[in-house]
Structures are given as structure tokens and as C-alpha cells.
Design a protein around this motif. Structure first.
Motif, PDB file in Angstrom:
ATOM      1  N   GLY A 128      -8.407 -10.747  10.113  1.00 32.19           N
ATOM      2  CA  GLY A 128      -9.594 -10.793   9.259  1.00 32.19           C
ATOM      3  C   GLY A 128     -10.309  -9.454   9.209  1.00 32.19           C
ATOM      4  N   ALA A 129     -10.383  -8.762  10.333  1.00 27.09           N
ATOM      5  CA  ALA A 129     -11.046  -7.456  10.376  1.00 27.09           C
ATOM      6  C   ALA A 129     -10.290  -6.427   9.535  1.00 27.09           C
ATOM      7  CB  ALA A 129     -11.165  -6.976  11.824  1.00 27.09           C
ATOM      8  N   ILE A 130      -8.968  -6.510   9.539  1.00 24.58           N
ATOM      9  CA  ILE A 130      -8.165  -5.596   8.702  1.00 24.58           C
ATOM     10  C   ILE A 130      -8.472  -5.853   7.235  1.00 24.58           C
ATOM     11  CG2 ILE A 130      -5.818  -5.044   7.948  1.00 24.58           C
ATOM     12  CD1 ILE A 130      -4.908  -5.700  10.858  1.00 24.58           C
ATOM     13  N   LEU A 131      -8.514  -7.125   6.856  1.00 23.01           N
ATOM     14  CA  LEU A 131      -8.785  -7.478   5.458  1.00 23.01           C
ATOM     15  C   LEU A 131     -10.194  -7.056   5.044  1.00 23.01           C
ATOM     16  CD1 LEU A 131      -7.153 -11.036   5.374  1.00 23.01           C
ATOM     17  CD2 LEU A 131      -6.168  -8.876   4.573  1.00 23.01           C
ATOM     18  N   GLU A 132     -11.153  -7.240   5.930  1.00 20.35           N
ATOM     19  CA  GLU A 132     -12.529  -6.836   5.618  1.00 20.35           C
ATOM     20  C   GLU A 132     -12.642  -5.326   5.475  1.00 20.35           C
ATOM     21  OE1 GLU A 132     -14.777  -8.650   8.747  1.00 20.35           O
ATOM     22  OE2 GLU A 132     -14.593 -10.658   7.866  1.00 20.35           O
ATOM     23  N   ALA A 133     -11.939  -4.587   6.341  1.00 20.53           N
ATOM     24  CA  ALA A 133     -11.951  -3.122   6.230  1.00 20.53           C
ATOM     25  C   ALA A 133     -11.318  -2.684   4.920  1.00 20.53           C
ATOM     26  CB  ALA A 133     -11.211  -2.500   7.416  1.00 20.53           C
ATOM     27  N   GLY A 134     -10.231  -3.345   4.535  1.00 21.89           N
ATOM     28  CA  GLY A 134      -9.581  -3.019   3.268  1.00 21.89           C
ATOM     29  C   GLY A 134     -10.482  -3.309   2.084  1.00 21.89           C
ATOM     30  N   ALA A 135     -11.217  -4.407   2.155  1.00 24.33           N
ATOM     31  CA  ALA A 135     -12.150  -4.754   1.084  1.00 24.33           C
ATOM     32  C   ALA A 135     -13.301  -3.755   1.030  1.00 24.33           C
ATOM     33  CB  ALA A 135     -12.673  -6.169   1.292  1.00 24.33           C
ATOM     34  N   ALA A 136     -13.804  -3.360   2.200  1.00 28.96           N
ATOM     35  CA  ALA A 136     -14.919  -2.395   2.250  1.00 28.96           C
ATOM     36  C   ALA A 136     -14.519  -1.052   1.652  1.00 28.96           C
ATOM     37  CB  ALA A 136     -15.394  -2.219   3.699  1.00 28.96           C
ATOM     38  N   GLN A 137     -13.259  -0.683   1.805  1.00 28.81           N
ATOM     39  CA  GLN A 137     -12.772   0.581   1.234  1.00 28.81           C
ATOM     40  C   GLN A 137     -12.315   0.431  -0.212  1.00 28.81           C
ATOM     41  OE1 GLN A 137      -9.704   2.420   3.609  1.00 28.81           O
ATOM     42  NE2 GLN A 137     -10.895   2.306   5.498  1.00 28.81           N
ATOM     43  N   GLY A 138     -12.345  -0.792  -0.726  1.00 30.60           N
ATOM     44  CA  GLY A 138     -11.896  -1.033  -2.087  1.00 30.60           C
ATOM     45  C   GLY A 138     -10.381  -0.963  -2.238  1.00 30.60           C
ATOM     46  N   ARG A 139      -9.667  -1.085  -1.126  1.00 29.92           N
ATOM     47  CA  ARG A 139      -8.209  -0.978  -1.171  1.00 29.92           C
ATOM     48  C   ARG A 139      -7.525  -2.339  -1.116  1.00 29.92           C
ATOM     49  NH1 ARG A 139      -6.045   3.093   2.989  1.00 29.92           N
ATOM     50  NH2 ARG A 139      -4.244   2.949   1.609  1.00 29.92           N
ATOM     51  N   MET A 140      -8.307  -3.385  -0.872  1.00 29.78           N
ATOM     52  CA  MET A 140      -7.805  -4.763  -0.883  1.00 29.78           C
ATOM     53  C   MET A 140      -8.868  -5.625  -1.536  1.00 29.78           C
ATOM     54  SD  MET A 140      -6.405  -5.340   2.977  1.00 29.78           S
ATOM     55  CE  MET A 140      -5.600  -4.024   3.861  1.00 29.78           C
ATOM     56  N   HIS A 141      -8.434  -6.753  -2.046  1.00 28.96           N
ATOM     57  CA  HIS A 141      -9.381  -7.629  -2.735  1.00 28.96           C
ATOM     58  C   HIS A 141      -9.152  -9.096  -2.377  1.00 28.96           C
ATOM     59  CE1 HIS A 141     -10.625  -4.108  -4.980  1.00 28.96           C
ATOM     60  NE2 HIS A 141      -9.343  -3.837  -5.127  1.00 28.96           N
ATOM     61  N   PRO A 142      -9.265  -9.416  -1.075  1.00 33.21           N
ATOM     62  CA  PRO A 142      -9.156 -10.834  -0.709  1.00 33.21           C
ATOM     63  C   PRO A 142     -10.446 -11.550  -1.112  1.00 33.21           C
ATOM     64  CG  PRO A 142      -9.697  -9.543   1.227  1.00 33.21           C
ATOM     65  CD  PRO A 142      -9.504  -8.570   0.089  1.00 33.21           C
ATOM     66  N   ASP A 163     -11.661 -14.300   0.091  1.00 29.25           N
ATOM     67  CA  ASP A 163     -12.291 -14.818   1.308  1.00 29.25           C
ATOM     68  C   ASP A 163     -11.430 -14.336   2.474  1.00 29.25           C
ATOM     69  OD1 ASP A 163     -12.763 -16.499   3.579  1.00 29.25           O
ATOM     70  OD2 ASP A 163     -13.606 -18.046   2.282  1.00 29.25           O
ATOM     71  N   ALA A 164     -11.900 -13.351   3.224  1.00 35.64           N
ATOM     72  CA  ALA A 164     -11.077 -12.716   4.265  1.00 35.64           C
ATOM     73  C   ALA A 164     -10.582 -13.723   5.306  1.00 35.64           C
ATOM     74  CB  ALA A 164     -11.849 -11.585   4.939  1.00 35.64           C
ATOM     75  N   LYS A 165     -11.442 -14.637   5.744  1.00 38.02           N
ATOM     76  CA  LYS A 165     -11.034 -15.600   6.777  1.00 38.02           C
ATOM     77  C   LYS A 165      -9.958 -16.535   6.241  1.00 38.02           C
ATOM     78  CE  LYS A 165     -12.780 -19.050  10.022  1.00 38.02           C
ATOM     79  NZ  LYS A 165     -11.925 -18.624  11.103  1.00 38.02           N
ATOM     80  N   LEU A 166     -10.176 -17.081   5.051  1.00 37.72           N
ATOM     81  CA  LEU A 166      -9.204 -17.991   4.464  1.00 37.72           C
ATOM     82  C   LEU A 166      -7.892 -17.269   4.155  1.00 37.72           C
ATOM     83  CD1 LEU A 166      -8.691 -20.871   3.509  1.00 37.72           C
ATOM     84  CD2 LEU A 166      -9.584 -20.203   1.264  1.00 37.72           C
TER      85      LEU A 166
END
Length: 196
Positions: free
Chosen positions: A136-150, A152-155
Motif C-alpha cells: 500500500g505504501a508503494i502504491l501511495e508513493a506512486g500516486a503522490a508522484q503522479g506515476r500510478m493511479h490506483p 483505492d491504494a488499500k483495495l
């Protein structure tokens, strides 16, 4: 020659865990008796209780060992802090590789949760939560950098873990695809899932 102190006990305890692991994976926890575990281990039923309190403790111990090994192994993987896409790829490949080597442990850890006592369930669920939080932390970091777009990171983390873990149900060495090829193809699916 005298046997080293404790070697017989350690050997019996290890045989007990391996027998329980095999029997639980093959027949299911509910269908396996302590008598069957004793027969598979080659000891009298009463002797099992020198090594484990009961069948529930045995199940919880197997699950705890699996999760502890998983977390330690993940700690040893170089997940780049500054590149969440590379970290996600490393996590994906690690998860497939680690789990493909332990199909019985994976089966028990996912399919037998329902048979844990509430206290044991809470302990195993906390360990699972730590692992899921790393993804989840990896996904949130990716979203914060605009490099991923999940969305809902947990789901999304739970969906990715379920998808990757599923490889253990069908992968066999010598099949159409090697494990390295499977890792590459699953990484592409995960990448598309999070729009990385």
C-alpha cells in the motif's frame, strides 16, 4: 556416541510441523486428527503434546512461521525508496517467487484462516496487515508522484496480492512458461492495473 542435547526433540518437532503442513494442505485442517499427524510423524499420539499444546496451536504456528519468513524475506529485498514503479516491480517479482516455492504454506495461510481461534486470527491478521501495508505504501508513493493511479491504494494492494498469490494454485516447473516469464507477464498486468 551420545546424541547432542535437544537434537531428538528438535527433530521430532520439525517432523511434526512438516507432517501437519502436508496433511493440512492435502486434506484440510478440519479433516486431520492429531492421531493422523502422530502416525505421519512416527510417534505416539501422547508424545505430540510434548511439542505442541493442541492442533489449533499447530495451525497458528505454521501460519505465524510463514508470515514471519515472508516479512523477513521482503525486508531483504531492495525496494527503491525513490522509485515506486521499480519498487512495485520488485515487490511483484518477489511475491511470485517467494510464494511459488511454498505452495502448501500458502494454501494453509489463505484457506485455513477460518479455522483460527479469534486470538490467533488477530495475530495472523496483524502480520498480514504489515505485509499489505508495505505494498500500500508503494502504491501511495506512486500516486503522490503522479506515476500510478490506483483508485483505492488499500483495495488495490489486496487485489494485487490475491492475483499474485493465485499463481501458486496452477504454476508447475516445466510448464509452458518459466517462473521468470510468469513474473514478467504478471508485472505487466500489475503495471496496467495501477496505470503506471
Amino acid at each position: 556416541m551420545a546424541r547432542p542435547s535437544g537434537s531428538s526433540t528438535a527433530s521430532t518437532a520439525d517432523r511434526l510441523r512438516r507432517a501437519a503442513l502436508t496433511l493440512f494442505a492435502r486434506h484440510g485442517y478440519a479433516a486431520v486428527s492429531m492421531r493422523q499427524i502422530a502416525a505421519e510423524t512416527g510417534v505416539q499420539v501422547g508424545a505430540l503434546y510434548n511439542h505442541v499444546a493442541d492442533k489449533q496451536s499447530l495451525l497458528a504456528g505454521l501460519m505465524h512461521s510463514h508470515m514471519a519468513e515472508l516479512l523477513l524475506a521482503l525486508d531483504a529485498v531492495a525496494l527503491p525508496d525513490d522509485d515506486p514503479v521499480a519498487a512495485l516491480e520488485a515487490f511483484t517479482r518477489f511475491h511470485i517467487r517467494f510464494h511459488s516455492e511454498r505452495p502448501d504454506e500458502v494454501f494453509i495461510s489463505y484457506m485455513e484462516l477460518r479455522n483460527l481461534s479469534p486470538a490467533n486470527f488477530a495475530e495472523i491478521e496483524a502480520l498480514r496487515g504489515r505485509y499489505e501495508a508495505r505494498l500500500g505504501a508503494i502504491l501511495e508513493a506512486g500516486a503522490a508522484q503522479g506515476r500510478m493511479h490506483p483508485e483505492d491504494a488499500k483495495l488495490t494492494a489486496l487485489a494485487i496480492i490475491a492475483m499474485l498469490t493465485g499463481v501458486t494454485t496452477w504454476f508447475r516447473a516445466g510448464g509452458r512458461l518459466s517462473l521468470v516469464e510468469i513474473e514478467a507477464r504478471y508485472w505487466e498486468m500489475v503495471r496496467r492495473l495501477v496505470a503506471a
